[in-house]
Design a protein around this motif. Structure first.
Motif, PDB file in Angstrom:
ATOM      1  N   LYS A  91       9.758 -57.958 177.938  1.00  0.00           N
ATOM      2  CA  LYS A  91      10.065 -58.690 179.178  1.00  0.00           C
ATOM      3  C   LYS A  91       9.828 -57.820 180.408  1.00  0.00           C
ATOM      4  O   LYS A  91       9.317 -58.302 181.427  1.00  0.00           O
ATOM      5  CB  LYS A  91      11.522 -59.171 179.163  1.00  0.00           C
ATOM      6  CG  LYS A  91      11.797 -60.288 178.176  1.00  0.00           C
ATOM      7  CD  LYS A  91      13.293 -60.594 178.184  1.00  0.00           C
ATOM      8  CE  LYS A  91      13.687 -61.581 177.103  1.00  0.00           C
ATOM      9  NZ  LYS A  91      15.150 -61.756 177.050  1.00  0.00           N
ATOM     10  N   VAL A 130       6.118 -61.393 174.306  1.00  0.00           N
ATOM     11  CA  VAL A 130       6.335 -62.454 175.282  1.00  0.00           C
ATOM     12  C   VAL A 130       4.981 -63.123 175.464  1.00  0.00           C
ATOM     13  O   VAL A 130       3.988 -62.452 175.766  1.00  0.00           O
ATOM     14  CB  VAL A 130       6.841 -61.906 176.641  1.00  0.00           C
ATOM     15  CG1 VAL A 130       6.903 -63.030 177.665  1.00  0.00           C
ATOM     16  CG2 VAL A 130       8.192 -61.244 176.488  1.00  0.00           C
ATOM     17  N   LYS A 134       7.752 -67.060 176.778  1.00  0.00           N
ATOM     18  CA  LYS A 134       8.625 -67.202 175.596  1.00  0.00           C
ATOM     19  C   LYS A 134       8.586 -65.914 174.778  1.00  0.00           C
ATOM     20  O   LYS A 134       7.518 -65.441 174.405  1.00  0.00           O
ATOM     21  CB  LYS A 134       8.148 -68.377 174.740  1.00  0.00           C
ATOM     22  CG  LYS A 134       8.338 -69.731 175.418  1.00  0.00           C
ATOM     23  CD  LYS A 134       7.995 -70.856 174.447  1.00  0.00           C
ATOM     24  CE  LYS A 134       8.263 -72.221 175.021  1.00  0.00           C
ATOM     25  NZ  LYS A 134       7.424 -72.558 176.179  1.00  0.00           N
ATOM     26  N   GLN A 136       9.583 -63.620 171.427  1.00  0.00           N
ATOM     27  CA  GLN A 136       9.902 -63.673 170.000  1.00  0.00           C
ATOM     28  C   GLN A 136       9.900 -62.239 169.484  1.00  0.00           C
ATOM     29  O   GLN A 136       9.017 -61.454 169.830  1.00  0.00           O
ATOM     30  CB  GLN A 136       8.866 -64.514 169.249  1.00  0.00           C
ATOM     31  CG  GLN A 136       9.288 -64.806 167.821  1.00  0.00           C
ATOM     32  CD  GLN A 136       8.429 -65.888 167.169  1.00  0.00           C
ATOM     33  OE1 GLN A 136       7.785 -66.686 167.841  1.00  0.00           O
ATOM     34  NE2 GLN A 136       8.418 -65.898 165.857  1.00  0.00           N
ATOM     35  N   ARG A 166       0.654 -66.877 167.155  1.00  0.00           N
ATOM     36  CA  ARG A 166       1.195 -67.604 168.299  1.00  0.00           C
ATOM     37  C   ARG A 166       0.131 -68.054 169.289  1.00  0.00           C
ATOM     38  O   ARG A 166       0.435 -68.832 170.188  1.00  0.00           O
ATOM     39  CB  ARG A 166       2.231 -66.731 169.022  1.00  0.00           C
ATOM     40  CG  ARG A 166       3.476 -66.526 168.154  1.00  0.00           C
ATOM     41  CD  ARG A 166       4.556 -65.792 168.893  1.00  0.00           C
ATOM     42  NE  ARG A 166       4.949 -66.469 170.112  1.00  0.00           N
ATOM     43  CZ  ARG A 166       5.635 -65.878 171.084  1.00  0.00           C
ATOM     44  NH1 ARG A 166       5.999 -64.612 170.987  1.00  0.00           N
ATOM     45  NH2 ARG A 166       5.969 -66.561 172.172  1.00  0.00           N
TER      46      ARG A 166
END
Length: 167
Positions: A91, A130, A134, A136, A166
């Motif tokens: 993040k 990220v 989002k 994970q 993803r």
């Protein structure tokens, strides 16, 4: 079954990733501890990577993680070796570089960390991705590898596989 990590295959995978990011107009950043910049290095091995890699951090010590935006409380509460720390790392680098993808990696490679002996277990790696806001997180346990580079490449392969699932 034990996973085999082949360096040339991993390098090929990252060439594919970099080309895919260029094609999609997406950007990526990393905050790496255990892999000490290996993932960013693999991304930049492909021509044109300056269009996708906005920047990266190698935050080998806790102070460096905190300087780059990882809350000290997360390190204190969960230790440096945790999914929470990996998520905070991912993040923080996404926020700094305003990238589409952020990767945070922390863990212990071949030996116990003398600065964090109670929290480090060789082969345990946490990483987080990220993607478009989002987050994970993931956990892998690596079998002993012959060299530090082999550990870093093994983690890079795990990150690549998770990211591609993803994308």
């Amino acid at each position: 079954m034990e996973k085999i990590y082949n360096e040339s295959d991993i390098r090929y995978d990252y060439r594919k990733l970099t080309k895919l990011l260029i094609e999609r107009g997406m950007t990526i950043t990393t905050m790496e501890s255990a892999t000490s910049g290996q993932i960013a290095s693999l991304i930049t091995d492909t021509e044109g990577s300056s269009a996708v890699l906005k920047g990266a951090f190698v935050t080998y010590c806790n102070e460096a993680k905190i300087m780059q935006g990882v809350p000290a409380e997360i390190l204190e509460k969960y230790t440096v070796y945790s999914k929470e720390t990996a998520e905070a790392m991912a993040k923080a680098c996404v926020k700094t570089y305003e990238a589409n993808i952020g990767i945070g990696v922390t863990g212990t490679m071949g030996n116990i960390d003398p600065a964090n002996p109670e929290a480090s277990v060789p082969g345990q790696v946490y990483f987080a991705i990220v993607l478009n806001g989002k987050v994970q997180s993931y956990y892998v346990e690596l079998v002993p590898q012959p060299t530090r580079l082999a550990y870093k490449l093994a983690v890079a392969k795990e990150v690549y596989d998770a990211l591609m699932e993803r994308m």
